[in-house]
Structure formats: C-alpha cells, structure tokens
Design a protein around this motif. Sequence first.
Motif, PDB file in Angstrom:
ATOM      1  N   ASP A   1      -4.724  -5.509  -1.709  1.00 32.43           N
ATOM      2  CA  ASP A   1      -4.355  -6.954  -1.109  1.00 32.43           C
ATOM      3  C   ASP A   1      -3.751  -6.722   0.400  1.00 32.43           C
ATOM      4  OD1 ASP A   1      -5.699  -7.978  -3.204  1.00 32.43           O
ATOM      5  OD2 ASP A   1      -3.749  -8.648  -4.003  1.00 32.43           O
ATOM      6  N   SER A   2      -2.932  -5.795   0.397  1.00 25.91           N
ATOM      7  CA  SER A   2      -2.164  -5.542   1.954  1.00 25.91           C
ATOM      8  C   SER A   2      -2.802  -5.004   2.808  1.00 25.91           C
ATOM      9  CB  SER A   2      -0.693  -4.917   1.469  1.00 25.91           C
ATOM     10  OG  SER A   2      -1.271  -3.453   1.209  1.00 25.91           O
ATOM     11  N   LEU A   3      -4.010  -4.616   2.581  1.00 24.93           N
ATOM     12  CA  LEU A   3      -4.999  -3.723   3.380  1.00 24.93           C
ATOM     13  C   LEU A   3      -6.297  -4.700   3.761  1.00 24.93           C
ATOM     14  CD1 LEU A   3      -5.174  -0.413   1.947  1.00 24.93           C
ATOM     15  CD2 LEU A   3      -3.660  -1.102   3.847  1.00 24.93           C
ATOM     16  N   ASN A   4      -5.915  -6.153   3.785  1.00 24.95           N
ATOM     17  CA  ASN A   4      -7.206  -6.977   4.101  1.00 24.95           C
ATOM     18  C   ASN A   4      -7.703  -6.944   5.403  1.00 24.95           C
ATOM     19  OD1 ASN A   4      -5.079  -8.353   4.996  1.00 24.95           O
ATOM     20  ND2 ASN A   4      -5.138 -10.047   3.734  1.00 24.95           N
ATOM     21  N   GLY A   5      -6.926  -6.533   6.474  1.00 27.03           N
ATOM     22  CA  GLY A   5      -7.219  -6.212   7.844  1.00 27.03           C
ATOM     23  C   GLY A   5      -8.045  -5.019   7.987  1.00 27.03           C
ATOM     24  N   TYR A   6      -8.270  -4.297   7.289  1.00 25.94           N
ATOM     25  CA  TYR A   6      -9.013  -2.966   7.170  1.00 25.94           C
ATOM     26  C   TYR A   6     -10.312  -3.092   6.489  1.00 25.94           C
ATOM     27  CZ  TYR A   6      -4.694  -1.207   9.404  1.00 25.94           C
ATOM     28  OH  TYR A   6      -3.655  -0.896   9.979  1.00 25.94           O
ATOM     29  N   GLU A   7     -11.303  -2.236   6.928  1.00 24.91           N
ATOM     30  CA  GLU A   7     -12.546  -2.188   6.037  1.00 24.91           C
ATOM     31  C   GLU A   7     -12.388  -1.020   5.010  1.00 24.91           C
ATOM     32  OE1 GLU A   7     -15.992  -1.569   8.758  1.00 24.91           O
ATOM     33  OE2 GLU A   7     -16.929  -1.157   7.036  1.00 24.91           O
ATOM     34  N   ILE A   8     -12.034  -1.511   3.989  1.00 28.88           N
ATOM     35  CA  ILE A   8     -11.991  -0.722   2.763  1.00 28.88           C
ATOM     36  C   ILE A   8     -13.337  -0.368   2.123  1.00 28.88           C
ATOM     37  CG2 ILE A   8     -10.889  -0.338   0.561  1.00 28.88           C
ATOM     38  CD1 ILE A   8      -8.992  -0.920   2.587  1.00 28.88           C
TER      39      ILE A   8
ATOM     40  N   VAL B   1     -11.866   2.598   6.713  1.00 33.60           N
ATOM     41  CA  VAL B   1     -12.395   2.947   7.861  1.00 33.60           C
ATOM     42  C   VAL B   1     -11.186   2.764   9.155  1.00 33.60           C
ATOM     43  CG1 VAL B   1     -14.258   2.289   9.619  1.00 33.60           C
ATOM     44  CG2 VAL B   1     -14.660   2.364   7.148  1.00 33.60           C
ATOM     45  N   ALA B   2     -10.686   3.896   9.415  1.00 30.47           N
ATOM     46  CA  ALA B   2      -9.719   3.970  10.431  1.00 30.47           C
ATOM     47  C   ALA B   2      -9.551   5.387  10.904  1.00 30.47           C
ATOM     48  CB  ALA B   2      -8.347   3.549   9.747  1.00 30.47           C
ATOM     49  N   ASP B   3      -9.026   5.212  12.277  1.00 34.39           N
ATOM     50  CA  ASP B   3      -8.887   6.646  12.894  1.00 34.39           C
ATOM     51  C   ASP B   3      -7.509   7.210  12.572  1.00 34.39           C
ATOM     52  OD1 ASP B   3      -7.086   5.117  14.285  1.00 34.39           O
ATOM     53  OD2 ASP B   3      -8.149   5.128  16.033  1.00 34.39           O
ATOM     54  N   GLY B   4      -7.144   8.385  12.943  1.00 35.43           N
ATOM     55  CA  GLY B   4      -6.004   8.991  12.458  1.00 35.43           C
ATOM     56  C   GLY B   4      -4.607   8.195  12.414  1.00 35.43           C
ATOM     57  N   ALA B   5      -4.659   7.562  13.865  1.00 35.58           N
ATOM     58  CA  ALA B   5      -3.364   6.769  14.083  1.00 35.58           C
ATOM     59  C   ALA B   5      -3.345   5.659  13.251  1.00 35.58           C
ATOM     60  CB  ALA B   5      -3.426   6.525  15.534  1.00 35.58           C
ATOM     61  N   ALA B   6      -4.506   4.993  12.998  1.00 29.87           N
ATOM     62  CA  ALA B   6      -4.324   3.880  12.421  1.00 29.87           C
ATOM     63  C   ALA B   6      -4.246   4.338  10.671  1.00 29.87           C
ATOM     64  CB  ALA B   6      -5.778   3.112  12.450  1.00 29.87           C
ATOM     65  N   LEU B   7      -4.421   5.133  10.267  1.00 28.38           N
ATOM     66  CA  LEU B   7      -4.220   5.855   8.872  1.00 28.38           C
ATOM     67  C   LEU B   7      -2.921   6.115   8.794  1.00 28.38           C
ATOM     68  CD1 LEU B   7      -6.449   5.962   6.841  1.00 28.38           C
ATOM     69  CD2 LEU B   7      -6.725   8.349   7.276  1.00 28.38           C
ATOM     70  N   GLU B   8      -2.268   6.446   9.852  1.00 32.63           N
ATOM     71  CA  GLU B   8      -0.875   6.998   9.791  1.00 32.63           C
ATOM     72  C   GLU B   8       0.001   5.753   9.678  1.00 32.63           C
ATOM     73  OE1 GLU B   8       0.965   9.609   9.721  1.00 32.63           O
ATOM     74  OE2 GLU B   8      -0.239  11.239  10.573  1.00 32.63           O
ATOM     75  N   SER B   9      -0.531   4.463  10.515  1.00 31.56           N
ATOM     76  CA  SER B   9       0.272   3.457  10.097  1.00 31.56           C
ATOM     77  C   SER B   9       0.313   2.780   8.832  1.00 31.56           C
ATOM     78  CB  SER B   9       0.082   2.250  11.290  1.00 31.56           C
ATOM     79  OG  SER B   9      -1.400   1.904  11.372  1.00 31.56           O
TER      80      SER B   9
ATOM     81  N   SER C   1      -0.178   4.316   6.182  1.00 34.90           N
ATOM     82  CA  SER C   1       0.463   5.241   5.371  1.00 34.90           C
ATOM     83  C   SER C   1       2.178   4.674   5.262  1.00 34.90           C
ATOM     84  CB  SER C   1       0.363   6.706   5.574  1.00 34.90           C
ATOM     85  OG  SER C   1       1.392   7.511   4.805  1.00 34.90           O
ATOM     86  N   LYS C   2       2.101   4.612   6.547  1.00 36.61           N
ATOM     87  CA  LYS C   2       3.693   4.081   6.806  1.00 36.61           C
ATOM     88  C   LYS C   2       4.067   2.718   6.128  1.00 36.61           C
ATOM     89  CE  LYS C   2       6.841   4.478  10.745  1.00 36.61           C
ATOM     90  NZ  LYS C   2       7.032   4.787  12.205  1.00 36.61           N
ATOM     91  N   MET C   3       2.842   1.909   6.622  1.00 37.46           N
ATOM     92  CA  MET C   3       3.122   0.581   5.956  1.00 37.46           C
ATOM     93  C   MET C   3       3.545   0.368   4.214  1.00 37.46           C
ATOM     94  SD  MET C   3       1.316  -2.156   4.371  1.00 37.46           S
ATOM     95  CE  MET C   3      -0.270  -1.842   4.635  1.00 37.46           C
TER      96      MET C   3
ATOM     97  N   GLU D   1       7.665   2.187  -4.896  1.00 39.08           N
ATOM     98  CA  GLU D   1       7.270   2.733  -6.097  1.00 39.08           C
ATOM     99  C   GLU D   1       5.929   3.655  -6.199  1.00 39.08           C
ATOM    100  OE1 GLU D   1       7.330  -0.129  -5.187  1.00 39.08           O
ATOM    101  OE2 GLU D   1       5.571  -1.522  -5.859  1.00 39.08           O
ATOM    102  N   VAL D   2       5.414   3.664  -4.992  1.00 38.06           N
ATOM    103  CA  VAL D   2       4.159   4.613  -4.727  1.00 38.06           C
ATOM    104  C   VAL D   2       4.682   5.360  -3.643  1.00 38.06           C
ATOM    105  CG1 VAL D   2       2.673   2.990  -5.838  1.00 38.06           C
ATOM    106  CG2 VAL D   2       2.798   3.021  -3.134  1.00 38.06           C
ATOM    107  N   GLN D   3       3.533   6.599  -3.581  1.00 44.72           N
ATOM    108  CA  GLN D   3       3.915   7.457  -2.378  1.00 44.72           C
ATOM    109  C   GLN D   3       2.611   7.793  -1.789  1.00 44.72           C
ATOM    110  OE1 GLN D   3       5.585  11.391  -3.446  1.00 44.72           O
ATOM    111  NE2 GLN D   3       4.766  12.320  -1.632  1.00 44.72           N
ATOM    112  N   PRO D   4       2.499   7.235  -0.680  1.00 47.65           N
ATOM    113  CA  PRO D   4       0.927   7.443   0.004  1.00 47.65           C
ATOM    114  C   PRO D   4       0.852   8.951   0.651  1.00 47.65           C
ATOM    115  CG  PRO D   4       2.315   6.153   1.537  1.00 47.65           C
ATOM    116  CD  PRO D   4       3.080   6.407   0.349  1.00 47.65           C
TER     117      PRO D   4
END
Lengths: 222, 355
Positions: B61-68, B189-197, B199-201, B208-211
């Motif tokens: 749900d928290s990734l609704n801005g991204y193309e999953i 669907v995200a580039d390296g930088a977006a993926l890092e962000s 993961s950080k988020m 309780e989880v570890q990305p």
Amino acid sequence: MSLLELKDVSMAYGGKVFALQDINMTVEKGEWLAIMGPSGSGKTTLMNIIGCMDKATSGTVVLDGIDLTDVDHQQLTTLRRDKIGMVFQQFHLIPYLTAVENIMVAQYYHSLPDKQEALAALDRVGLKDRAGHLPSQLSGGEQQRVCIARALINYPVLILADEPTGNLDEANEKLVMNIFHELHDEGHTILTVTHAPEVGREAQRAVIIEHGRIAGSEAKAE
Amino acid sequence: MAIALMAVAVGATIISGMITVYREIPQQMGREFRAYGANLLILPGKDRTTLSGEDVKKINDSLNGYEIVGIAPFLYERLKINEQPILTSGTDFSMLQKVSPYWQITGSWPQAEKREILLGAEQAQRMNIKPGQTVLVSAGNDADEETFVVSGIVHTGGKEEQFAFVDLALLQKMLQKNGQLSLAQISIVADGAALESVSKMISQNYPEVQPQLVKQIAHSEETVLSKLQALVLLVTVVVLLLTLICVATTMMAVVTERRREIGLKKALGAENSNIICEFLGEGCVLGFFGGILGTGLGYLFAQVVSMNVFGRAVEFAPSIAVFSIVLSIVITGIASLIPVRIATSVEPAIVLRGE
C-alpha cells in the motif's frame, strides 16, 4: 567653397602600383561633371574614393566640408549614407523586392522607411504605376529609373552615376539622360563616370582621365 | 535556404527524437529488466524469523506511487519429498509468474490450493520424476504423508532448480504457520536511485521488516542504462555537429550567392551591425521553423522507436519540444557566425566593379 575638392589625390596598391596619381579637381554645388576615360584608366577607383567606399593613399578629399582622409570606416559609411546617391550601370536592384521596396531599403538604412515618400520618388521618375513590380518585370530603362529614384530618396548632396546608360538602348538612354537634366535643373550636383563621349557631352564639364592621371578637361559649349 | 531548413529540421528530428528516447530509456528499460526477476527483497526485521502477510500488504500500500510489477511471498521449509529432504517454498504462483517471468516450466504451473508441486529441474532429475507423476510429501518425521501431483519442472539456471514449490496457503496449513512468510520478492519499475529511496522509506517506516536490494539486478540495470544513455547522447552530439556543419556550409553558400546584394546594401549605407542582424535573424528564423518541423517529426521518430523496441508509446513532452526548438535556434545562430563574418567583410565597392 566647392562641394567636392580633391587635392593631390593618389591611390597606390602595394605602395607601388598607382591606380590614380596626383588628381586635382573640384566640383561646385549644382554642377554636373563627367569623368571620362577608357577602361582601366582609374575612373572606378576615383568613384570609389569620392563615393566614400575607399580611401586615397595620399592627398586630401573634402566632401561638403568634411575631409574624408581624416575619417574612419564607420564614419565613411555614415557619409556614404547621408551625402551620396548612387546610380549603377547594372542597376543593382534586389531581385526579390518590388520597385518601391527597393527604394525603401535605402530609406531603411538611412532613417525610416516611408512608403508614400518612396512612391513619390517613383512618380518623380515616371514609374508610380510600376511600384509593385519586381525588377525582373521591369525593362532595363525602368530598372535604371528605379535606381535613380533610390539614389534621390535620402536627399544626397552628390549624385554619383557610374556608366548610367551603359546597359540601355538608345531610347532608354535618352529617357535617363532627360531625368539627369531635370535633376540638374533642379539644382542637384551630379557626377557621372562614363567612357561614352555622347554621355560625357551631356554634362557641363568633363574631366578626362588616362593612366590614373588627369589628361585634360573640356567644358560644354553653351 | 530550403536545404538549410531541411538540415535544421533533420537535426531537430534526431535531437528531439533522441532526447525523448533518452528520457524514456530508464523507464522503458526498467520495465524490460523486470523480466529478470525481483529487484527488492523484504526480509524479517531484527530478532524476527518470519514476516506476516499483513506486513507485506502494508508495504504494498505504501508503494502506490510506483509501478509494481508484482510482489511474490515465500515461505521456506525443508520437507520430505519421496523421503528426500528438499527445501520447499510455498508461494503465490500467479504473482511468481509476474515477478519471475524468465522461469521455464516443463509441464504447467501448479494451481492455487491444489495438491500440486513444481519441482526444480535438478531435484526432478535426481529423483527421476516427470510432470504428471505423484510424489509423497511430509512436513516432518512424524507428520502424515500427503500425495502431490508434479505439475511441472522448473528450469531457471539458478539455485531454484534445487527447490520444490507448492501453493503458499497449502504449505502454511501443513506447517501450521498461517499468515507467516520467510520473505517477499518485489519487482518494481524504478532506477537505482529510486530503488534506494524505496528501500530507505521501508526501513524507516516499517522497522519490523528489513528491505534488501537485489544488487546484481540493480547494478546490471544501471550499467546497461548508463551505457545506452551514453550512446544516445553521443549520437545526439554527433548529429548536432553535423547539423552545425551543414547549416554553416549552406549559410556560407547563401552569403557567397548574395555578395552583390550585401555590397549594395553597404553601398547604400548599411552598417556591419545591420548585416549581422539580418543574417543572424535569418539564421534564427530558420532555426525556429526547422526546429518546429523537426520537433514534430522527432516525436514521431521516438514513437516509432519506442513502439518497435519497447512495444509502448511515448508521451509528448512539451519541455523537450521547447528545448529542441531553442537548441535549433542556438545551433543555427552558431552556424551563422562564420558566414556572417564573411558577409561583413564584403566591400561595398564590388557593386561598382560589377563583380
């Protein structure tokens, strides 16, 4: 004071080859002078100097009280624009502009284009009804008349005409020379450069140049 | 002039097309890369051994801005299959097909909540089992054996060939681990930088989880993308230079052709600044119209490239259109500099010499 005064004017290319040597002459206001001579005599070089397109290598040229030997390139351009009206043997009209637009080009570089004034100039040479025609739609004589109208548009103190009838037939030559006579009668100062004796004879006075030097002069019998 | 206009238009076509493709490559190639598996793993956080299905839902749900592309849950357990201990994974096969479309199946995928099993190719060969045969599966030494039909054999070229796969709900029930997961694989669907962000988020919002990023995929994606983008950039620069040369040559020809006109204008009193303004003005008008024409054609070009290469349409970007028109004007302006210099050097006296 003369309108144009040349004193000991010489033009040497590379410091050795003299196109003109020790030219001394004057042109009075309202006078019509012809410069005559065969091809290669130095007529065009002299015309370039008087027309503010080139500078003599020695001597002084004074036009309307301004010593041309003292001015820089920029000032020469300004003088050429303000003081000289040029008529060319090959007319030199811009092919993609109409007759009236060709006249307005000269106004544009001088001050501001004024179509009514340009049309009046065309009317002056009898071509008002040809204002919208391109040069290719005009005869040689008509093109030369447009060229004369363009030369007059900025009220020059001196009209320089280089072989003005060189590319015209006899009828058009007569028409153009009549316009020059009318201009002279109105008080314009005219300097024509020609190798044709019959054109030279139309002027009040003729200066003959040979091998870059003045070989003689003759005045028209009144 | 028509040739110069065509040169500018062709240049602008390539430039605007290439910039559109350049901009689209990360997104389009990102989608292509999703065929190579998940690029983000969700593992249990510190001091935890399992995830809950609820955790994964919240993250989704928290990734609704991204193309999953898909989120595939996994529960791992060592089961006995035909008396052989084999690491078995319970998963959602419909999601797994989205996340790992590169898996090659001999036979068919198991159906949800049916006693069907997918065997890794290595295990199937070792046990000499073919699709359609049955195997006995038990959760431990004391557990009852249950019969499963081998629906298919999976070939991946990776360690998955050593595993077995069954329906997640079925395994959770067998192990009495309802709602529990070992990990979840996310394909996004995200580039390296977006993926890092991302993961950080996740690590900030869900302790309780570890990305964990799948570095190999993300790194390969970045490498390929950067090389592709560099290539596109290089082509664009070469086209820019060619356009510059072509326009400069044409403008020089125009100046040469109009020497007499320039001389006449100077004889009539035109200053060098007038001549410069006229020719630069012509160059800019040329650049403007060539730019508009080329931008339109460039969009079509990018559309054709994108449809053929990525199978997707590209959106019209007004910013790229403005940029390529401005760039066309700048290029023609620069290309006009040498011809303009030649024009200012024309002597007015040529009109008297009849040249």
